[in-house]
Scaffold this motif. Structure first.
Motif, PDB file in Angstrom:
ATOM      1  N   ASN A 177       0.845  -1.185   0.000  1.00 33.25           N
ATOM      2  CA  ASN A 177       0.000   0.000   0.000  1.00 33.25           C
ATOM      3  C   ASN A 177       0.882   1.238   0.000  1.00 33.25           C
ATOM      4  OD1 ASN A 177      -2.811  -0.958   0.205  1.00 33.25           O
ATOM      5  ND2 ASN A 177      -2.135  -1.863   2.141  1.00 33.25           N
ATOM      6  N   VAL A 178       0.711   2.076  -1.008  1.00 34.01           N
ATOM      7  CA  VAL A 178       1.498   3.304  -1.118  1.00 34.01           C
ATOM      8  C   VAL A 178       0.560   4.502  -1.000  1.00 34.01           C
ATOM      9  CG1 VAL A 178       2.912   4.735  -2.669  1.00 34.01           C
ATOM     10  CG2 VAL A 178       3.280   2.258  -2.547  1.00 34.01           C
ATOM     11  N   VAL A 179       0.963   5.466  -0.191  1.00 37.40           N
ATOM     12  CA  VAL A 179       0.255   6.743  -0.127  1.00 37.40           C
ATOM     13  C   VAL A 179       1.043   7.749  -0.963  1.00 37.40           C
ATOM     14  CG1 VAL A 179      -0.441   8.682   1.335  1.00 37.40           C
ATOM     15  CG2 VAL A 179      -0.825   6.324   2.102  1.00 37.40           C
ATOM     16  N   ALA A 180       0.369   8.340  -1.949  1.00 41.54           N
ATOM     17  CA  ALA A 180       1.008   9.343  -2.807  1.00 41.54           C
ATOM     18  C   ALA A 180       0.536  10.728  -2.393  1.00 41.54           C
ATOM     19  CB  ALA A 180       0.665   9.088  -4.275  1.00 41.54           C
ATOM     20  N   VAL A 181       1.465  11.555  -1.922  1.00 39.83           N
ATOM     21  CA  VAL A 181       1.149  12.934  -1.575  1.00 39.83           C
ATOM     22  C   VAL A 181       1.121  13.730  -2.878  1.00 39.83           C
ATOM     23  CG1 VAL A 181       1.885  14.968  -0.284  1.00 39.83           C
ATOM     24  CG2 VAL A 181       2.201  12.684   0.697  1.00 39.83           C
ATOM     25  N   ASP A 182      -0.060  14.206  -3.244  1.00 38.15           N
ATOM     26  CA  ASP A 182      -0.307  14.775  -4.572  1.00 38.15           C
ATOM     27  C   ASP A 182       0.072  16.253  -4.628  1.00 38.15           C
ATOM     28  OD1 ASP A 182      -1.168  15.409  -7.089  1.00 38.15           O
ATOM     29  OD2 ASP A 182      -3.311  15.244  -6.628  1.00 38.15           O
ATOM     30  N   CYS A 183       1.286  16.509  -5.106  1.00 39.65           N
ATOM     31  CA  CYS A 183       1.710  17.883  -5.371  1.00 39.65           C
ATOM     32  C   CYS A 183       1.471  18.244  -6.842  1.00 39.65           C
ATOM     33  CB  CYS A 183       3.190  18.055  -5.037  1.00 39.65           C
ATOM     34  SG  CYS A 183       3.598  17.731  -3.313  1.00 39.65           S
ATOM     35  N   GLY A 184       0.876  17.307  -7.580  1.00 41.02           N
ATOM     36  CA  GLY A 184       0.672  17.448  -9.024  1.00 41.02           C
ATOM     37  C   GLY A 184       1.081  16.158  -9.709  1.00 41.02           C
ATOM     38  N   VAL A 185       0.719  15.030  -9.103  1.00 47.07           N
ATOM     39  CA  VAL A 185       1.203  13.723  -9.533  1.00 47.07           C
ATOM     40  C   VAL A 185       0.757  13.409 -10.965  1.00 47.07           C
ATOM     41  CG1 VAL A 185      -0.780  12.427  -8.634  1.00 47.07           C
ATOM     42  CG2 VAL A 185       1.463  11.310  -8.807  1.00 47.07           C
ATOM     43  N   LEU A 221       4.982   8.169  -1.346  1.00 51.15           N
ATOM     44  CA  LEU A 221       5.530   8.868  -2.506  1.00 51.15           C
ATOM     45  C   LEU A 221       5.246  10.360  -2.356  1.00 51.15           C
ATOM     46  CD1 LEU A 221       6.580   8.787  -5.591  1.00 51.15           C
ATOM     47  CD2 LEU A 221       4.141   8.911  -6.137  1.00 51.15           C
ATOM     48  N   ILE A 222       6.276  11.198  -2.510  1.00 48.67           N
ATOM     49  CA  ILE A 222       6.110  12.646  -2.580  1.00 48.67           C
ATOM     50  C   ILE A 222       6.263  13.005  -4.045  1.00 48.67           C
ATOM     51  CG2 ILE A 222       6.787  14.879  -1.653  1.00 48.67           C
ATOM     52  CD1 ILE A 222       5.955  12.889   0.499  1.00 48.67           C
ATOM     53  N   SER A 223       5.201  13.450  -4.677  1.00 46.61           N
ATOM     54  CA  SER A 223       5.145  13.510  -6.137  1.00 46.61           C
ATOM     55  C   SER A 223       5.771  14.762  -6.721  1.00 46.61           C
ATOM     56  CB  SER A 223       3.678  13.426  -6.602  1.00 46.61           C
ATOM     57  OG  SER A 223       3.059  14.707  -6.560  1.00 46.61           O
ATOM     58  N   ASN A 224       5.747  14.799  -8.042  1.00 48.42           N
ATOM     59  CA  ASN A 224       6.123  15.987  -8.811  1.00 48.42           C
ATOM     60  C   ASN A 224       5.048  17.055  -8.650  1.00 48.42           C
ATOM     61  OD1 ASN A 224       4.404  14.123 -10.515  1.00 48.42           O
ATOM     62  ND2 ASN A 224       4.347  15.992 -11.747  1.00 48.42           N
ATOM     63  N   GLY A 225       5.299  18.255  -9.180  1.00 47.18           N
ATOM     64  CA  GLY A 225       4.295  19.307  -9.145  1.00 47.18           C
ATOM     65  C   GLY A 225       4.841  20.626  -9.652  1.00 47.18           C
ATOM     66  N   GLY A 250      10.821  10.345  -3.187  1.00 47.08           N
ATOM     67  CA  GLY A 250      10.544  11.693  -3.645  1.00 47.08           C
ATOM     68  C   GLY A 250      10.975  11.872  -5.086  1.00 47.08           C
ATOM     69  N   MET A 251      10.110  12.465  -5.905  1.00 47.99           N
ATOM     70  CA  MET A 251      10.479  12.689  -7.302  1.00 47.99           C
ATOM     71  C   MET A 251      10.145  14.124  -7.715  1.00 47.99           C
ATOM     72  SD  MET A 251       7.638  10.471  -9.465  1.00 47.99           S
ATOM     73  CE  MET A 251       8.188   8.930  -8.769  1.00 47.99           C
ATOM     74  N   CYS A 252      11.036  14.701  -8.521  1.00 48.09           N
ATOM     75  CA  CYS A 252      10.857  16.061  -9.038  1.00 48.09           C
ATOM     76  C   CYS A 252      10.773  17.049  -7.880  1.00 48.09           C
ATOM     77  CB  CYS A 252       9.660  16.116  -9.975  1.00 48.09           C
ATOM     78  SG  CYS A 252       9.795  14.962 -11.362  1.00 48.09           S
ATOM     79  N   ILE A 253       9.656  17.767  -7.730  1.00 50.53           N
ATOM     80  CA  ILE A 253       9.581  18.690  -6.595  1.00 50.53           C
ATOM     81  C   ILE A 253       9.585  17.911  -5.278  1.00 50.53           C
ATOM     82  CG2 ILE A 253       7.062  18.895  -6.294  1.00 50.53           C
ATOM     83  CD1 ILE A 253       7.489  21.935  -6.067  1.00 50.53           C
ATOM     84  N   GLY A 254       9.119  16.659  -5.311  1.00 56.20           N
ATOM     85  CA  GLY A 254       9.185  15.816  -4.127  1.00 56.20           C
ATOM     86  C   GLY A 254      10.620  15.567  -3.688  1.00 56.20           C
ATOM     87  N   HIS A 255      11.523  15.431  -4.658  1.00 58.01           N
ATOM     88  CA  HIS A 255      12.957  15.304  -4.384  1.00 58.01           C
ATOM     89  C   HIS A 255      13.469  16.534  -3.646  1.00 58.01           C
ATOM     90  CE1 HIS A 255      17.289  15.403  -5.571  1.00 58.01           C
ATOM     91  NE2 HIS A 255      17.004  16.575  -6.121  1.00 58.01           N
ATOM     92  N   GLN A 256      13.049  17.711  -4.092  1.00 57.10           N
ATOM     93  CA  GLN A 256      13.489  18.953  -3.457  1.00 57.10           C
ATOM     94  C   GLN A 256      12.909  19.101  -2.054  1.00 57.10           C
ATOM     95  OE1 GLN A 256      12.089  21.804  -6.320  1.00 57.10           O
ATOM     96  NE2 GLN A 256      13.147  20.763  -8.003  1.00 57.10           N
TER      97      GLN A 256
END
Length: 365
Positions: A177-185, A221-225, A250-256
């Protein structure tokens, strides 16, 4: 006899370019950026990360394969506008369901063709990202510049594109089970997680760590956005509270955002990276990966030394940070798009690493 120009764009520096409009014919101001991809205009138009940005495509012919229902990266495209050299409104593709112009009109996105995109890109590359306005040819340069000077680029873009309530993307015979924090996924990210055996719960960007943990995630998951990482400090606080409790990707803005949570510094780039052909060196394997990406901000490499994060990927062209990890905390981050749909050949191994972290966490529970 040539058709009379019906649209024009004005850059913040005063440069004017005349052309013909398609899509929405509204007047609009946005941040001007350019993308070097040869294909994938549908994914670019529908990527939430381009919200508030008017994208100049360097590849000259756009629209030639239309738009396909299955290939959207979001349910509601929100990009600020599109600028192309040549627009083809007669697609040749058995899968297409609508033309690009029809989609842009449906979602009130302005576009222009017939302009010198090479000159516009040269200006942006030399002078940096700046405001741009698409308007009627009757609007004077002085009027356009005055409107741009009075216009403040928005800082609520992630709040605009993030889901307003949680939603689910489930798959058969799931393992995690993955929770994706939607910053613009992007939807391709969700589909990739489903293909890896993950049920995904997508939650609004401002969901607290406490609420996320109530969902009993195996990983987060901390998404892009869109926009900048400084616009959403609440997500940084959420990441801080989750570190060491659950695996994080973390990916994209999630990475930052993850980097900021560890104490690293993030700065805005002159023009950013946007395209499907950026060479990335994987420092853990020595291999070079060709990556798709879209970002205006970058993690300062020197600032990582004061954190628990280890540099894992770097951009070959300018040496900027493209990936980090913390083995102890089960955290990985990448600046580029790790799903193959978005242009990164072979980078889906990062999803395998995320799966491995969740499996290890389950075994140690």
């Amino acid at each position: 006899m040539a058709k009379q120009f019906d649209r024009k764009i004005v850059l913040e520096n005063g440069a004017e370019f005349y052309g013909w409009g398609f899509g929405s014919m509204k007047e609009s101001i946005a941040e001007a950026v350019f993308n070097t991809s040869m294909v994938g205009y549908q994914e670019i138009v529908s990527d939430p990360s381009y919200t508030g940005q008017m994208v100049v495509m360097t590849y000259p012919i756009i629209g030639n394969y239309g738009m396909t229902d299955e290939d959207f990266e979001s349910r509601t495209p929100t990009m600020g506008g599109l600028i192309v050299r040549d627009y083809n409104n007669s697609p040749s593709n058995f899968r297409y369901t609508k033309t690009l112009a029809e989609i842009l009109e449906d979602y009130d996105i302005p576009a222009i063709y017939g302009v010198d995109t090479r000159m516009i890109v040269n200006i942006l590359r030399s002078e940096g990202t700046q405001k741009i306005m698409i308007t009627s040819p009757e609007t004077t340069r002085e009027e356009a510049i005055a409107k741009m000077n009075a216009y403040e680029l928005p800082h609520d873009l992630i709040a605009k594109v993030s889901t307003k309530k949680k939603w689910y993307a489930r798959t058969a015979s799931y393992k995690y089970n993955v929770v994706a924090v939607d910053c613009g996924v992007r939807l391709s990210t969700i589909r990739t997680l489903n293909a890896c055996g993950c049920n995904v719960t997508v939650v609004p960007y401002n969901t607290s760590a406490e609420e996320i943990l109530k969902l009993k995630p195996d990983g987060v998951l901390i998404s892009n956005g869109p926009g900048g990482p400084f616009d959403i400090p609440e997500v940084v606080d959420t990441v801080k509270a989750l570190i060491g409790i659950t695996p994080i990707f973390g990916m994209c803005i999630g990475h930052q955002l993850v980097a900021q949570a560890y104490g690293a510094k993030v700065t805005k780039m002159k023009v950013g990276h946007r395209g499907a052909n950026h060479p990335i060196r994987n420092l853990l394997t020595g291999k070079v990966e060709i990556a798709g990406q879209n970002h205006s901000y970058v993690v300062e490499k020197e600032s990582l030394s004061a954190t628990k994060l280890e540099l894992t990927h770097e951009n070959i062209l300018d040496g900027t940070v493209e990936g980090t990890r913390c083995v102890q905390d089960k955290v990985i981050t990448v600046q580029f798009h790790p799903d193959s749909v978005s242009g990164t050949a072979g980078a889906t191994y990062l999803f395998d690493e995320f799966i491995a972290m969740m499996k290890e966490a389950q075994n140690n529970a």
